[in-house]
Design a protein around this motif. Structure first.
Motif, PDB file in Angstrom:
ATOM      1  N   GLU A 195      -1.307  -9.918  47.513  1.00 19.95           N
ATOM      2  CA  GLU A 195      -1.257  -8.856  46.523  1.00 19.95           C
ATOM      3  C   GLU A 195      -2.108  -7.694  47.001  1.00 19.95           C
ATOM      4  O   GLU A 195      -3.246  -7.877  47.444  1.00 19.95           O
ATOM      5  CB  GLU A 195      -1.788  -9.353  45.179  1.00 19.95           C
ATOM      6  N   ARG A 196      -1.549  -6.533  46.963  1.00 23.51           N
ATOM      7  CA  ARG A 196      -2.315  -5.337  47.308  1.00 23.51           C
ATOM      8  C   ARG A 196      -2.613  -4.599  46.009  1.00 23.51           C
ATOM      9  O   ARG A 196      -1.731  -4.008  45.413  1.00 23.51           O
ATOM     10  CB  ARG A 196      -1.509  -4.432  48.240  1.00 23.51           C
ATOM     11  N   ILE A 197      -3.867  -4.693  45.593  1.00 21.12           N
ATOM     12  CA  ILE A 197      -4.220  -4.080  44.312  1.00 21.12           C
ATOM     13  C   ILE A 197      -4.748  -2.686  44.567  1.00 21.12           C
ATOM     14  O   ILE A 197      -5.765  -2.511  45.240  1.00 21.12           O
ATOM     15  CB  ILE A 197      -5.282  -4.935  43.595  1.00 21.12           C
ATOM     16  N   PRO A 198      -4.069  -1.686  44.059  1.00 25.07           N
ATOM     17  CA  PRO A 198      -4.582  -0.332  44.281  1.00 25.07           C
ATOM     18  C   PRO A 198      -5.899  -0.150  43.543  1.00 25.07           C
ATOM     19  O   PRO A 198      -6.106  -0.738  42.481  1.00 25.07           O
ATOM     20  CB  PRO A 198      -3.485   0.568  43.707  1.00 25.07           C
ATOM     21  N   PRO A 199      -6.812   0.627  44.115  1.00 22.63           N
ATOM     22  CA  PRO A 199      -8.103   0.807  43.451  1.00 22.63           C
ATOM     23  C   PRO A 199      -7.940   1.525  42.113  1.00 22.63           C
ATOM     24  O   PRO A 199      -7.038   2.327  41.940  1.00 22.63           O
ATOM     25  CB  PRO A 199      -8.892   1.668  44.441  1.00 22.63           C
ATOM     26  N   HIS A 200      -8.790   1.175  41.187  1.00 20.02           N
ATOM     27  CA  HIS A 200      -8.760   1.753  39.847  1.00 20.02           C
ATOM     28  C   HIS A 200     -10.055   2.537  39.675  1.00 20.02           C
ATOM     29  O   HIS A 200     -11.137   1.957  39.659  1.00 20.02           O
ATOM     30  CB  HIS A 200      -8.664   0.609  38.828  1.00 20.02           C
ATOM     31  N   TYR A 201      -9.941   3.841  39.605  1.00 19.70           N
ATOM     32  CA  TYR A 201     -11.137   4.672  39.600  1.00 19.70           C
ATOM     33  C   TYR A 201     -11.570   5.069  38.198  1.00 19.70           C
ATOM     34  O   TYR A 201     -10.750   5.431  37.358  1.00 19.70           O
ATOM     35  CB  TYR A 201     -10.888   5.962  40.394  1.00 19.70           C
TER      36      TYR A 201
END
Lengths: 421, 662
Positions: A405-411
């Motif tokens: 799973e590639r979890i995009p960063p959550h800013y």
């Protein structure tokens, strides 16, 4: 609620062929604007390694592929300001975009929008909660924060004067000398000071992350004494304490409806903050600072009705016309008026109701979200996935990768990363 | 061209790839060439200015590769062409026969196709990467080495000179097996990375560095810098922009008050082509914007995803360096785990091989890079995949040769087969970008690197094997993973073989065979043998299960096709069933042997194994050699006796036959 407009009257300006859309029983509002978001940025939301990072710009790292852009459209949000985080007193320049899903980053940027910059006060900038090692970077106290501003604006002013002197000396130099490459030495172009100078010249506008009234007063004092106006206080959870002074200074407030108790300096936050700011004549908006909350900003607006009894139309402005004003875009967005951009939302119900669903969203007259179409696209995605899975199963070779799973960063404001290694 | 006349003893001028199968096609101009084969490697040294410890070792300098189809570049092809190479550079190219009064080593490559070797623009080969010091959790506001007169930020290394730091590295084999003859090497570290050098894939830096400064590399990755700033992509962008501003300001001063060697180096590189290690298409557009602001048109290292936004990428106006590191398929058998994989990742798996073709079709100047692929054969197979997915073969060749050479202004050095260029070319047995074509040699600066032998030694068949008085039959078949063997007692009925056969493990390296004969009663015989050129005999020594040494020999009794286990039998079905040999075949074989004996190649074959061929005792042959074999041996001996004196000097031990290849 509100006036009833014929959508065709608006669309008629945008498309040569009149398309009639049956919105009987529906509610139509202007597209929602989010004054404070951190979606759609690539590889880092903070350049918090120095007290001032005025030279960096979110506008240079807009990520048009962030699926949150589409999800915002599904919540009726059509435009937003992607802000630098709050790691340092003088953050970076913001990116103001319309959520033109499918377009390139440059095409998403709102053409001709006034430039903004993020400032920040409080615990983040003095690195209160960053652990034991972050004791080197100035400032470490709220007093130091004030000095950062004074120091930088003084330097920016000197920088401007240096360029003025250069321009004057150049003008005084005979042409023939200039042609031979003579004349005065050109000052070094400093991207940081150049940005700060724009603030002093009212060519760039500040939105400042803020919680406590003492610091809010401090920064207004800095601005007054340096001769510029703070455009917006964002978060501004103690704004109700200084609303009159904000109105006097001319600053707007972009607050949370009822998000608090997440760190010590927000302990005085109250859900009536929005209503009180509004009552004191402050241009008041509710923002998300969060990719999830942004999808239901209409409900956030409704909380101004619940807490403080703001009239419904005025409450809706908290997420439409008022953020448009704070972003200097109210001549184009924020209300349904002939001549404005056709950024529209079709709701299934009263937009301040929790039962309201966003059924269609138009940006620049283009329908970029449609519930029915969304259902069809989900089916298309499912069958496309199934096709690809079958193809992968059939693919020869024993060196297949394990699924990852590639979890995009959550800013958020305080997300510190180092993604440019 | 006086540079070519210097006495020279550099390793790259050693003679051609004369593994025995090739040797019989090399016609030596005897007197001068032969000495060049002696003492190989002893005097390998670095350049003309270096003192020689011993006597200078002057060798034949002219090599002629002839008889092949020459693809000079994507447009021009010469049938029956030759390339004359002197001291690493191409001296002549043409069709037909190259005539010269000089001694020359001639390599007969008829039936082969020759292409220019590739050029990779993005490489860190031979340039050590910067290493990041351990993370201490603390912020670092200043660079570690503040004492030097460098700029303020240690993510900027404009002063770094890759040529000076270049040491030929281990990855050379990988590059060469991928078809590369030269790369543009830079240090993959930091936002401003310094200058890049054009280097040939040779093992000596003095030969390899072709042009020390051909490009400047930038990126958004801060690399090994210990400094905190910048910590974000937007910070990298701002730092690069500020550096351009600073450099412009600094350039005004003849004698700056404040010396900044980094900015000086940055300005000194301003006339070089600028490359940007961008990655995904968004970073291509971002870096292009920076370039536009400061009047630089970058060429971009892409991320293999340009197909997503071809119009925008094309509008950047920059050339693309396109990787072929296509992702492998994902194991999606578990439906829960498969849910972790996004649709876009799946689609990228499907579309990535189309990317080079689409970039090319969009009219974007394109070079291909091996960056992201570790192994040469995988690179070549991925390029072929891209060709199969729409990249025209001539565009693929351009993207690997002419275009990269032009992009660094080095068309006069690399990228095509033409007079004066480095002798970098590939020898293969068919169209380069077609599946199934074998890349045999990669000649780099005149030195052939053998990737696959030009002709494979065929050993499949049934052999009579006399193992200390026991008459055995050894059967060798070609399998996908190399030869497979088994053995049984001579006289065993055909239908009983499957149940009675013992195991035999065979491995072959050139003409050296290692045979493990597993006898369930006695143990394992470990035998080493030589597969003779043009002969059906394999013989050698070995160790018995009890530890005692012995001699052994095997004779192929039934050929899989015509002829013996010779490298010349290419095209035969060597792995075919051994039975069914007709009288006609036998007659054909006889005449083949006859003919061979009359050619000079036999001299070579015999010279390769003179003592052994002559030394097989009659006892050892008695059990296995038929009249044909005897005839063969006699003829060999007589031929050898009749050979000129120089041939007899040829007594090198056979295990060093691959001397000139690596």
């Amino acid at each position: 609620m509100g006036k009833t407009l014929d959508p065709a009257a608006v669309f008629g300006k945008m498309v040569p062929e009149l398309i009639r859309i049956d919105a009987k029983g529906k509610h139509i509002t202007p597209g929602i604007l989010d004054e404070h978001t951190h979606i759609a940025a690539s590889r880092g939301i903070n350049e918090g390694t120095q007290a001032s990072s005025a030279e960096v710009s979110i506008g240079t790292v807009v990520n048009s592929e962030d699926v949150n852009v589409y999800r915002h459209l599904a919540g009726g949000v059509t435009a937003g300001q992607i802000l630098h985080g709050s790691a340092n007193p003088i953050g970076g320049q913001s990116g103001i975009i319309k959520f033109r899903w499918g377009m390139s980053p440059e095409e998403m940027k709102i053409e001709g929008a006034d430039p903004f910059i993020k400032f920040a006060l409080g615990e983040n900038v003095k690195q209160s909660n960053w652990g034991d090692y972050q004791t080197v970077r100035f400032p470490q106290t709220r007093m130091g924060v004030e000095q950062v501003y004074y120091d930088h604006f003084h330097r920016a002013r000197e920088y401007g004067e240096e360029w003025d002197r250069y321009e004057a000396a150049r003008k005084a130099t005979p042409r023939r000398i200039l042609r031979k490459g003579g004349g005065p030495m050109k000052p070094r172009r400093d991207l940081e000071l150049e940005t700060l100078l724009q603030i002093l010249n009212a060519e760039r506008f500040v939105t400042c992350h803020s919680y406590r009234q003492d610091e809010i007063n401090m920064l207004m004092h800095v601005a007054d004494s340096m001769g510029f106006t703070l455009n917006t206080f964002t978060h501004i959870l103690e704004g109700y304490k200084v609303a009159d002074k904000m109105a006097e200074h001319g600053a707007g407030g972009s607050s949370f409806s009822d998000w608090w108790a997440y760190k010590f300096e927000v302990k005085d936050a109250i859900p009536y903050n929005g209503a009180l700011l509004w009552e004191n004549g402050v241009v008041t908006a509710f923002n998300s600072d969060d990719r999830e909350m942004a999808r239901r900003l209409n409900q956030e607006a409704a909380k101004a009705v619940k807490y403080g009894g703001v009239p419904e139309e005025e409450a809706l402005k908290f997420v439409t016309l008022n953020p448009a004003k704070l972003l200097h875009l109210d001549h184009r967005m924020g209300s349904l008026e002939a001549g404005k951009d056709a950024d529209l939302v079709v709701w299934s119900d009263h937009p301040l109701s929790i039962y309201a669903q966003c059924e269609q969203t138009y940006v620049d007259g283009r329908r970029l979200f449609d519930q029915e179409e969304d259902v069809a696209m989900r089916a298309a995605i499912r069958s496309e996935r199934a096709r690809l899975i079958q193809k992968m199963l059939d693919a020869p070779g024993a060196d297949k990768r394990k699924p990852m799973e590639r979890i995009p960063p959550h800013y958020h404001c305080d997300t510190m990363t180092e993604e440019n290694r | 061209m006086d540079v070519h006349m210097r006495a020279y003893a550099g390793s790259r001028y050693l003679a051609g790839p004369d593994s025995p199968p090739a040797m019989n096609r090399i016609f030596f101009l005897v007197s001068v060439v032969l000495p060049s084969f002696w003492g190989m490697g002893i005097f390998a040294q670095s350049g003309s200015t270096f003192p020689v410890n011993g006597t200078p070792d002057v060798r034949a300098e002219l090599h002629v590769y002839e008889g092949a189809t020459l693809h000079l570049n994507s447009d021009e092809t010469l049938i029956d062409g030759y390339i004359a190479v002197r001291r690493g550079r191409i001296e002549a190219v043409g069709s037909g026969t190259f005539t010269t009064s000089e001694p020359a080593v001639r390599h007969d490559l008829s039936g082969k196709e020759i292409y220019p070797s590739f050029v990779d623009l993005y490489s860190g080969w031979g340039v050590k990467k910067g290493e990041r010091a351990g993370w201490d959790g603390k912020p670092h506001y200043e660079r570690e080495d503040t004492e030097t007169a460098m700029g303020w930020n240690s993510a900027l290394h404009p002063e770094f000179d890759a040529a000076g730091a270049f040491v030929p590295g281990k990855k050379a084999d990988a590059y060469r097996s991928g078809g590369f003859g030269a790369v543009v090497a830079h240090r993959e570290d930091g936002i401003v990375r310094g200058t890049a050098a054009l280097v040939a894939l040779s093992d000596d830096a003095h030969d390899a560095v072709l042009e020390p400064r051909v490009a400047a590399w930038h990126s958004f990755s801060k690399g090994s810098s210990q400094q905190s700033y910048p910590s974000s992509l937007m910070g990298s962008i701002a730092l690069l922009r500020q550096t351009f501003c600073d450099a412009e300001w600094y350039a005004q001063f003849d004698a700056p008050e404040e010396r900044n060697l980094s900015l000086e180096a940055f300005n000194a590189a301003s006339d070089l082509p600028h490359f940007f290690a961008a990655g995904n298409w968004q970073d291509v557009l971002r870096s292009d914007k920076v370039g536009d602001e400061f009047g630089v048109q970058y060429a971009f290292l892409g991320g293999g995803d340009s197909y997503r936004r071809l119009d925008e990428v094309a509008a950047s106006g920059g050339a693309m360096i396109v990787p072929v590191d296509f992702p492998s398929a994902i194991d999606v058998s578990d439906p829960y785990l498969a849910r972790l994989v996004s649709l876009s990742e799946m689609k990228h798996w499907e579309w990535a091989p189309e990317n080079p073709g689409r970039v090319s079709a969009a009219g974007i100047p394109m070079a291909l890079t091996m960056n992201g692929v570790d192994k040469g054969p995988e690179f070549l197979s991925n390029v072929r995949k891209a060709v199969a997915k729409g990249l025209p073969a001539e565009k693929a060749l351009d993207a690997l040769t002419r275009v990269p050479a032009e992009m660094i202004g080095a068309s006069d050095r690399v990228g095509q087969i033409a007079v004066g260029r480095e002798a970098n070319f590939l020898v293969c047995d068919g169209p380069l970008f077609e599946d199934g074509t074998t890349l045999h040699w990669n000649v780099v600066q005149g030195k052939p690197h053998e990737l696959e032998p030009l002709e494979k030694v065929a050993i499949a068949g049934r052999y009579s094997l006399n193992l200390e008085g026991r008459d055995l039959v050894l059967e060798i078949k070609d399998g996908e993973k190399g030869p497979r063997g088994r053995w049984w007692m001579a006289g065993t009925a055909e239908e009983e073989i499957d149940s009675l056969a013992g195991k035999a493990k065979v491995s072959i390296d050139g003409r050296d065979m290692v045979l493990r004969l597993i006898d369930e009663e006695q143990g394992t015989y470990r035998l080493v043998g030589n597969v003779y050129e043009g002969s059906r005999i394999i013989d050698g020594r070995g160790e018995r299960p009890d530890g005692a040494w012995m001699e052994w020999a095997a004779l192929r009794q039934e050929a899989g096709g015509k002829g013996g286990p010779s490298g010349e039998d290419k095209g035969e079905d060597a792995g075919g069933e051994p039975d069914g040999e007709s009288d006609g075949d036998a007659a054909a074989e006889e005449s083949t042997v006859e003919r061979r004996c009359s050619t000079p190649s036999v001299h070579m074959a015999v010279r390769n194994c003179p003592t052994r061929a002559a030394g097989i005792s009659s006892e050892r042959l008695s059990g296995l050699a038929g009249p044909r074999a005897r005839l063969r041996m006699e003829r060999s001996s007589s031929t050898r006796a009749a050979s000129p004196p120089w041939a007899r000097r040829w007594t090198r031990p056979r295990y060093s036959e691959r001397w000139c290849l690596n």
